[in-house]
Design an enzyme around this catalytic site. Structure first.
Site, mmCIF file in Angstrom:
data_model
loop_
_atom_site.group_PDB
_atom_site.id
_atom_site.type_symbol
_atom_site.label_atom_id
_atom_site.label_comp_id
_atom_site.label_asym_id
_atom_site.label_seq_id
_atom_site.Cartn_x
_atom_site.Cartn_y
_atom_site.Cartn_z
ATOM 1 N N HIS A 316 -0.165 -4.633 0.192
ATOM 2 C CA HIS A 316 -0.575 -6.040 0.193
ATOM 3 C C HIS A 316 -0.937 -6.433 -1.228
ATOM 4 O O HIS A 316 -1.513 -5.625 -1.959
ATOM 5 C CB HIS A 316 -1.788 -6.258 1.115
ATOM 6 C CG HIS A 316 -1.986 -7.685 1.475
ATOM 7 N ND1 HIS A 316 -2.674 -8.544 0.663
ATOM 8 C CD2 HIS A 316 -1.542 -8.399 2.527
ATOM 9 C CE1 HIS A 316 -2.654 -9.743 1.221
ATOM 10 N NE2 HIS A 316 -1.977 -9.690 2.352
ATOM 11 N N ASP A 373 0.554 -6.498 9.866
ATOM 12 C CA ASP A 373 1.844 -6.449 10.550
ATOM 13 C C ASP A 373 2.155 -5.067 11.109
ATOM 14 O O ASP A 373 2.971 -4.922 12.009
ATOM 15 C CB ASP A 373 2.967 -6.878 9.591
ATOM 16 C CG ASP A 373 2.836 -8.342 9.211
ATOM 17 O OD1 ASP A 373 2.388 -9.112 10.059
ATOM 18 O OD2 ASP A 373 3.176 -8.703 8.072
HETATM 19 N N1 ACO Z 1 6.515 1.183 0.791
HETATM 20 C C1 ACO Z 1 6.723 1.955 -0.313
HETATM 21 N N2 ACO Z 1 6.361 1.608 -1.569
HETATM 22 C C2 ACO Z 1 5.753 0.411 -1.721
HETATM 23 C C3 ACO Z 1 5.485 -0.452 -0.638
HETATM 24 C C4 ACO Z 1 5.879 -0.038 0.643
HETATM 25 N N3 ACO Z 1 5.656 -0.799 1.709
HETATM 26 N N4 ACO Z 1 4.867 -1.574 -1.092
HETATM 27 C C5 ACO Z 1 4.745 -1.427 -2.420
HETATM 28 N N5 ACO Z 1 5.279 -0.222 -2.809
HETATM 29 C C6 ACO Z 1 5.285 0.320 -4.159
HETATM 30 C C7 ACO Z 1 6.318 -0.351 -5.043
HETATM 31 O O1 ACO Z 1 7.562 0.317 -4.994
HETATM 32 C C8 ACO Z 1 5.650 -0.265 -6.394
HETATM 33 O O2 ACO Z 1 5.807 1.055 -6.847
HETATM 34 P P1 ACO Z 1 6.026 1.331 -8.449
HETATM 35 O O3 ACO Z 1 4.750 0.867 -9.099
HETATM 36 O O4 ACO Z 1 6.242 2.807 -8.550
HETATM 37 O O5 ACO Z 1 7.215 0.529 -8.856
HETATM 38 C C9 ACO Z 1 4.164 -0.454 -6.087
HETATM 39 O O6 ACO Z 1 4.003 0.030 -4.746
HETATM 40 C C10 ACO Z 1 3.679 -1.909 -6.192
HETATM 41 O O7 ACO Z 1 4.532 -2.740 -5.375
HETATM 42 P P2 ACO Z 1 4.766 -4.289 -5.642
HETATM 43 O O8 ACO Z 1 6.008 -4.700 -4.902
HETATM 44 O O9 ACO Z 1 4.717 -4.551 -7.113
HETATM 45 O O10 ACO Z 1 3.485 -4.937 -4.967
HETATM 46 P P3 ACO Z 1 3.280 -6.478 -4.575
HETATM 47 O O11 ACO Z 1 1.823 -6.710 -4.574
HETATM 48 O O12 ACO Z 1 4.138 -7.335 -5.441
HETATM 49 O O13 ACO Z 1 3.892 -6.546 -3.099
HETATM 50 C C11 ACO Z 1 4.107 -6.450 -0.749
HETATM 51 C C12 ACO Z 1 3.134 -6.574 -1.942
HETATM 52 C C13 ACO Z 1 5.234 -7.483 -0.878
HETATM 53 C C14 ACO Z 1 3.333 -6.723 0.541
HETATM 54 C C15 ACO Z 1 4.714 -5.019 -0.734
HETATM 55 O O14 ACO Z 1 3.668 -4.056 -0.609
HETATM 56 C C16 ACO Z 1 5.748 -4.812 0.386
HETATM 57 O O15 ACO Z 1 6.926 -5.117 0.191
HETATM 58 N N6 ACO Z 1 5.308 -4.322 1.606
HETATM 59 C C17 ACO Z 1 6.203 -4.154 2.730
HETATM 60 C C18 ACO Z 1 6.393 -5.505 3.445
HETATM 61 C C19 ACO Z 1 5.151 -5.942 4.207
HETATM 62 O O16 ACO Z 1 4.546 -5.179 4.948
HETATM 63 N N7 ACO Z 1 4.815 -7.236 4.046
HETATM 64 C C20 ACO Z 1 3.704 -7.862 4.767
HETATM 65 C C21 ACO Z 1 2.581 -8.189 3.853
HETATM 66 S S1 ACO Z 1 1.235 -8.831 4.798
HETATM 67 C C22 ACO Z 1 1.677 -10.407 5.142
HETATM 68 O O17 ACO Z 1 2.396 -11.092 4.460
HETATM 69 C C23 ACO Z 1 1.192 -10.897 6.402
#
Ligand code: ACO
Length: 427
Positions: A316, A373
């Site tokens: 998140h 979620d």
């Molecule tokens: N699984 C594996 N790795 C992940 C995940 C994940 N679910 N989420 C983030 N990471 C990793 C990224 O690859 C990145 O790694 P790195 O630093 O080695 O490159 C690091 O964690 C940071 O990720 P970002 O994408 O930069 O984080 P951001 O804050 O931009 O994204 C988000 C947050 C979009 C929620 C992301 O965690 C994600 O895609 N999660 C899966 C989708 C999800 O569950 N969305 C619902 C969110 S809650 C809502 O909207 C109600």
């Protein structure tokens, strides 16, 4: 007390620019840098707005480090366990919880406003049979603006409230129509004898004539535990400050467009898998993993920097310790798994993923925890809600938040049309 300030130095020229600090009542304060470009000739660069506050707001507060969420100052745990979704709606819209009489009036008003114009119903004929309910829902909400065109020019509290209550009341009806259209089954009109949340389950499940499923044992009723579970899910989704879909709603509001068109844009923004669409993807992913033995393989894929696979329902932007909404739903799920009839295979896979991820350095270092979620999908599956309706259910819960934020935007004299700048790097 003198005004706190913050100074930015241009290291090339030594010039200094000083800006006033805007104090927050909770959480980080801001720096009022509106004149930064005029003062310095530079733009600030902040893709995804990770450090940028776009407004002052009194609606929702999140402390991502502490895992804290409050609506109008009240902790989400209190609202989810001691109050109903309708009380929460009233709180978000007006700033206070309703007295008993106010709640009764609010409930009756929403029941009576839950019907939609027959012309709107006919719109569904234009969509392909297998249209995703999020697509028809977003379109039908945009179309609603043509039935209530007068809301384009409102600016009084009573008019704001009428406009808001109208959309909150109609969203479950339109969502249920979207679902029934996607299944090719006749629409069920709202029943004003039923509460907000029960009515939605009724419009999803009933047969023409209003009868519920009949077996040799008799007619299936909607159980109170099901209404309570869905009501809690609505409450947990009701608002979440300046997330992607709310920012979309505010951006559309800034152009002076109709409020229901802004809500329709919010619905579209919510649909993406990185946002509200994740709840649908979580169950798809659990089913794809298939069994507890396969979990390690998928965890390895999620950790592989060359593999785009992500664990849906993890991570998140704001919560960096735990998502309090996820904790509430996890407790709910653990306490009521038998009563709700949760799928034990999917639960076992989910528990194993959670166990590994919470102890794995990759997830710990990146502060990736299960979000709301991750758990909502399992409960919605137990309620017999098909996957394609998970995100529409998020929409039903969130509409009150979007519309409260729309109203706050309209009343805020600091707000201007949203128009970010860019740093041009082309030829
Ligand atoms: N699984 C594996 N790795 C992940 C995940 C994940 N679910 N989420 C983030 N990471 C990793 C990224 O690859 C990145 O790694 P790195 O630093 O080695 O490159 C690091 O964690 C940071 O990720 P970002 O994408 O930069 O984080 P951001 O804050 O931009 O994204 C988000 C947050 C979009 C929620 C992301 O965690 C994600 O895609 N999660 C899966 C989708 C999800 O569950 N969305 C619902 C969110 S809650 C809502 O909207 C109600």
């Amino acid at each position: 007390m003198s005004q706190k300030t913050f100074t930015v130095t241009n290291d090339q020229t030594g010039e200094k620019y000083t800006y006033p600090v805007i104090e927050a009542t909770r959480g980080p304060s801001g720096i009022d840098m509106r004149t930064f470009y005029k003062d310095s000739g530079h733009f600030s660069f902040d893709p995804g707005f990770t450090s940028t506050a776009s407004c002052r707001s009194e609606i929702t507060f999140i402390d991502g480090e502490k895992g804290e969420l409050r609506y109008r100052g009240i902790p989400i745990e209190t609202l989810a366990t001691e109050h109903t979704y309708l009380e929460t709606c009233y709180l978000l819209l007006t700033g206070k919880l309703p007295h008993r009489d106010e709640l009764v009036d609010f409930d009756f008003e929403l029941r009576h406003r839950s019907f939609v114009h027959e012309g709107l119903k006919n719109l569904f004929d234009a969509f392909p049979q297998d249209a995703h309910p999020m697509s028809t829902l977003s379109s039908a909400v945009a179309a609603l603006s043509s039935f209530y065109f007068e809301h384009l020019t409102i600016d009084e509290e009573a008019e704001y409230q009428e406009m808001a209550r109208r959309i909150i009341a109609k969203i479950p009806t339109i969502a249920a129509f979207s679902y029934r259209h996607s299944r090719g089954i006749p629409f069920i009109y709202p029943d004003i004898g039923r509460s907000f949340t029960e009515n939605f389950l009724y419009m999803m499940r009933a047969y023409p004539g209003g009868k519920m499923h009949i077996t040799k044992e008799g007619e299936n009723t909607i159980r109170p535990i099901e209404i309570e579970a869905l009501d809690t899910i609505f409450t947990l989704h009701a608002d979440h400050e300046q997330n992607a879909s709310t920012t979309t709603v505010r951006s559309v509001a800034s152009t002076g467009a109709h409020p229901y068109v802004a809500i329709s844009a919010g619905i579209s923004a919510l649909w993406g898998r990185a946002h509200g669409g994740a709840n649908e993807s979580v169950i798809e992913q659990l089913k794809m993993i298939g069994s507890v033995e396969n979990v390690d393989k998928f965890i390895a894929k999620a950790k592989d920097p060359d593999d785009p696979f992500r664990l849906m329902g993890f991570g998140h932007r704001v919560y960096k310790n735990f998502d309090p909404r996820a904790q509430i739903l996890k407790r709910y799920q653990d306490n009521l798994k038998e009563e709700l009839g949760l799928d034990s295979n999917l639960m076992q896979i989910a528990s194993r993923i959670e166990e590994i991820a919470l102890n794995d350095d990759y997830f710990i270092e990146r502060k990736l925890y299960p979000n709301i979620d991750f758990y909502s999908g399992l409960i919605l599956t137990a309620l017999g809600i098909p996957r394609s309706m998970f995100t529409p259910i998020f929409v039903i819960g969130r509409t009150v938040g979007w519309i409260s934020q729309w109203i706050e935007f309209k009343k805020d004299s600091d707000q201007k049309i949203v128009r970010p700048r860019q740093i041009y790097t082309g030829p």
